[in-house]
Design an enzyme around this catalytic site. Structure first.
Site, short mmCIF file in Angstrom:
data_model
loop_
_atom_site.label_atom_id
_atom_site.label_comp_id
_atom_site.label_asym_id
_atom_site.label_seq_id
_atom_site.Cartn_x
_atom_site.Cartn_y
_atom_site.Cartn_z
N GLU A 46 -28.79 -18.60 -15.69
CA GLU A 46 -30.12 -18.04 -15.38
C GLU A 46 -30.66 -17.41 -16.66
OE1 GLU A 46 -29.75 -15.45 -11.96
OE2 GLU A 46 -29.12 -17.12 -10.67
N GLY B 177 -25.37 -16.31 -18.71
CA GLY B 177 -24.73 -17.61 -18.89
C GLY B 177 -23.23 -17.43 -18.77
N THR C 231 -29.17 -29.12 -18.24
CA THR C 231 -29.12 -30.40 -18.92
C THR C 231 -29.46 -31.48 -17.89
OG1 THR C 231 -27.44 -29.55 -20.41
CG2 THR C 231 -27.64 -31.94 -20.28
N ARG D 107 -21.04 -42.37 -54.11
CA ARG D 107 -21.73 -41.45 -55.00
C ARG D 107 -20.88 -41.15 -56.23
NH1 ARG D 107 -26.83 -39.72 -56.05
NH2 ARG D 107 -26.86 -37.55 -56.81
N GLN E 138 -10.55 -34.30 -57.03
CA GLN E 138 -9.55 -33.78 -56.09
C GLN E 138 -10.19 -32.85 -55.04
OE1 GLN E 138 -6.40 -31.02 -57.31
NE2 GLN E 138 -4.95 -32.58 -56.64
N ILE F 5 -20.54 -32.91 -48.72
CA ILE F 5 -20.21 -34.11 -49.51
C ILE F 5 -21.49 -34.89 -49.84
CG2 ILE F 5 -19.12 -36.40 -49.30
CD1 ILE F 5 -16.73 -34.99 -47.95
N GLY G 240 -27.52 -32.99 -51.89
CA GLY G 240 -28.91 -32.78 -51.46
C GLY G 240 -29.33 -33.77 -50.39
N GLU H 181 -20.62 -25.14 -21.77
CA GLU H 181 -19.40 -25.04 -20.94
C GLU H 181 -18.55 -23.84 -21.35
OE1 GLU H 181 -19.09 -27.49 -18.58
OE2 GLU H 181 -20.63 -28.79 -19.43
C1 LIG Z 1 -28.47 -27.10 -24.81
C2 LIG Z 1 -27.83 -26.34 -23.70
C3 LIG Z 1 -27.54 -26.98 -22.49
C4 LIG Z 1 -27.00 -26.26 -21.42
N1 LIG Z 1 -26.79 -26.90 -20.22
C5 LIG Z 1 -26.41 -26.16 -19.13
C6 LIG Z 1 -26.31 -26.76 -17.84
O1 LIG Z 1 -26.50 -27.98 -17.68
N2 LIG Z 1 -26.04 -25.97 -16.77
C7 LIG Z 1 -25.82 -24.62 -16.90
O2 LIG Z 1 -25.57 -23.96 -15.90
N3 LIG Z 1 -25.87 -24.02 -18.13
C8 LIG Z 1 -26.16 -24.77 -19.24
N4 LIG Z 1 -26.24 -24.16 -20.49
C9 LIG Z 1 -26.03 -22.74 -20.59
C10 LIG Z 1 -24.73 -22.38 -21.29
O3 LIG Z 1 -23.65 -22.63 -20.44
C11 LIG Z 1 -24.84 -20.90 -21.71
O4 LIG Z 1 -25.82 -20.84 -22.74
C12 LIG Z 1 -23.53 -20.36 -22.19
O5 LIG Z 1 -22.62 -20.25 -21.12
C13 LIG Z 1 -23.70 -18.98 -22.85
O6 LIG Z 1 -24.43 -18.14 -22.04
P1 LIG Z 1 -25.67 -17.31 -22.64
O7 LIG Z 1 -26.52 -18.26 -23.41
O8 LIG Z 1 -26.31 -16.58 -21.53
O9 LIG Z 1 -25.04 -16.31 -23.65
P2 LIG Z 1 -24.45 -14.84 -23.24
O10 LIG Z 1 -23.57 -14.94 -22.06
O11 LIG Z 1 -25.60 -13.89 -23.19
O12 LIG Z 1 -23.56 -14.53 -24.53
C14 LIG Z 1 -24.15 -14.13 -25.78
C15 LIG Z 1 -23.01 -13.91 -26.78
O13 LIG Z 1 -22.13 -12.86 -26.30
C16 LIG Z 1 -20.81 -13.36 -26.19
N5 LIG Z 1 -20.16 -12.75 -25.03
C17 LIG Z 1 -20.61 -12.73 -23.76
N6 LIG Z 1 -19.74 -12.07 -22.97
C18 LIG Z 1 -18.72 -11.67 -23.76
C19 LIG Z 1 -17.50 -10.97 -23.53
N7 LIG Z 1 -17.13 -10.54 -22.30
N8 LIG Z 1 -16.68 -10.72 -24.58
C20 LIG Z 1 -17.03 -11.16 -25.84
N9 LIG Z 1 -18.16 -11.86 -26.10
C21 LIG Z 1 -18.99 -12.10 -25.08
C22 LIG Z 1 -20.95 -14.86 -26.04
O14 LIG Z 1 -19.75 -15.55 -26.44
C23 LIG Z 1 -22.12 -15.13 -26.97
O15 LIG Z 1 -21.66 -15.19 -28.29
C24 LIG Z 1 -26.72 -24.89 -21.58
C25 LIG Z 1 -26.98 -24.26 -22.82
C26 LIG Z 1 -27.52 -24.96 -23.86
C27 LIG Z 1 -27.81 -24.25 -25.17
#
Ligand SMILES: Cc1cc2nc3c(=O)[nH]c(=O)nc-3n(C[C@H](O)[C@H](O)[C@H](O)COP(=O)(O)OP(=O)(O)OC[C@H]3O[C@@H](n4cnc5c(N)ncnc54)[C@H](O)[C@@H]3O)c2cc1C
Length: 401
Positions: A131, A135, A162, A284, A295, A353, A356, A379
């Site tokens: 939402e 996430g 997605t 290249r 190396q 590698i 530019g 995920e």
């Molecule tokens: C291109 C794309 C496609 C997607 N497709 C889907 C989909 O099909 N269905 C769906 O349901 N979701 C989907 N997502 C959502 C995705 O699963 C979430 O973006 C992801 O789980 C992270 O949640 P968030 O973006 O709310 O980040 P947040 O949960 O807000 O996290 C922000 C940061 O804080 C860190 N963090 C959060 N909690 C903790 C904790 N307890 N300890 C330490 N660090 C923490 C996270 O690792 C991250 O670095 C998609 C996202 C993208 C970008």
């Protein structure tokens, strides 16, 4: 066949499927991927080709018209497809997760209704947990389904779907308080609703709006959307498995196989980056010789290839564990974590590698450089994987003193 990322012990059928998919990727995906990606264009012809190959039904049981293949076969196909273009693997990934959730948790009627058409790619799946405000923290979901006679009324806003526009069946996770008294643990008061809809954008059924595509830095071609439910009415028989309160576990089961899948995507993208890097390094010249003869560049290639091998081995191990019927959350978390981190590193080395030219949109590595970061997030982020891995390790290695 490349020397890297070989998989021992495959059956003849698995080898044949993989060789067909590899051929399709080389002929139909790689030549057009960068052009389509730059235009953010949906790969309609490629998707039709995948349907013909039966890939939308790869893991769906034969009794429902699928190929009934294992998670390993599926993951190896995904690896091949992501080597061609990661977005294409994203198109089948959410479909595969929803089909898997139906197969594992659906009622007989739900399986009969959806799986045969999913196997043909006629019904296309997406799943929705995230939402705008969450996430990682799935337990904080606020979208709600409330019972009203023989229906549920759904309200709330979802984010980051997605295939949100192209799908026709969305598994939506909502809070559902029916039968779950106040104070019930959040993960016991969630339900997965199977929401059928038209493909497209706007109001795709009464009470359900898909506003439009989110503009992304990479992972283009595949549509990623929001989903708005405003009094959306769903028949009670569209609760996944027929019982409320099981949604969290059902989704986590789906995401667990999804993690193997994301690991496989990381493997595929890293392999392609290695192929591009090793090829460019031999063409290249600097200081009178191909840069591959310096190396420092050879060491880069050595590190890249080692990472490709390691990620592949962990991904295969996680898939085999699930196929054997064992719990694989530890292995899937490790594989997803390692493969996505290594993918980002291998892509960056291949980019370096290229000098530019890596910065030019004419070179494929530019696209990979924008695609790899998505695997660090989707995920479950690296931090979430490490939380899962850490918890499982403490269960396994409980202090006995
Ligand atoms: C291109 C794309 C496609 C997607 N497709 C889907 C989909 O099909 N269905 C769906 O349901 N979701 C989907 N997502 C959502 C995705 O699963 C979430 O973006 C992801 O789980 C992270 O949640 P968030 O973006 O709310 O980040 P947040 O949960 O807000 O996290 C922000 C940061 O804080 C860190 N963090 C959060 N909690 C903790 C904790 N307890 N300890 C330490 N660090 C923490 C996270 O690792 C991250 O670095 C998609 C996202 C993208 C970008």
């Amino acid at each position: 066949m490349s020397r890297l990322a070989q998989t021992a012990g495959l059956t003849d059928v698995q080898r044949e499927i993989l060789s067909t998919v590899r051929d399709f990727v080389d002929k139909e995906i790689i030549p057009v991927a960068t052009r389509l990606e730059h235009r953010d264009e949906y790969p309609t012809e490629i998707v039709e080709g995948l349907k013909e190959l039966g890939l939308f039904g790869l893991m769906i049981p034969e009794e429902y018209g699928g190929l009934g293949e294992s998670l390993l076969t599926y993951a190896l196909c995904v690896e091949e497809i992501a080597r061609g273009w990661m977005s294409v693997s994203g198109i089948i990934n959410t479909h595969f997760i929803v089909a898997y959730m139906l197969k594992q948790h659906g009622t007989r009627e739900q399986k009969d209704t959806f799986l045969p058409r999913m196997a043909l790619g006629e019904v296309r799946g997406a799943f929705s947990m995230s939402e705008p405000a969450l996430g990682s923290d799935v337990s904080a979901i606020t979208s709600k389904g409330v019972r009203d006679g023989e229906e549920y009324v759904l309200n709330g806003q979802k984010m980051w779907l997605t295939n949100g526009g192209t799908s026709t069946l969305v598994a939506v996770l909502c809070r559902s308080d029916e039968g779950h008294p106040e104070g019930t643990a959040p993960h016991r008061s969630m339900t997965t609703f199977l929401v059928e809809k038209e493909a497209g954008f706007g109001e795709v059924r009464p009470g359900l709006t898909i506003p439009g595509k989110i503009d992304k830095m990479g992972y283009k071609g595949v549509d990623t959307t929001e989903l708005v439910m405003d009094g959306l009415r769903i028949p009670a028989n569209r609760v996944l498995g027929g019982t409320t309160g099981r949604g969290f576990y059902q989704m986590m089961d789906g995401v667990e196989v999804g993690r193997v899948n994301v690991a496989a995507r990381g493997c595929g993208v890293a392999q392609r980056a290695f192929e591009l890097g090793v090829s460019y390094a031999q063409q290249r010249h600097t200081f009178g010789k191909p840069i591959a003869q310096h190396q420092a560049i050879q060491f880069k290639l050595a590190e890249m290839a080692t990472k490709v091998e390691a990620a592949h081995a962990m991904m295969v191990n996680a898939a085999r564990k699930k196929d054997s019927g064992e719990r694989n959350d530890l292995e899937a978390g490790m594989a997803k974590y390692l493969a996505s981190e290594y993918c980002k590193e291998v892509v960056e080395d291949a980019f370096r590698i290229h000098g530019g030219y890596g910065f030019s949109k004419e070179y494929e590595i530019e696209r990979l450089y924008r695609e790899a970061p998505m695997l660090l997030i989707g995920e479950g982020t690296a931090e979430i994987q490490k939380m899962i891995i850490g918890r499982r390790l403490l269960e396994e290695y409980r202090f006995q003193g």
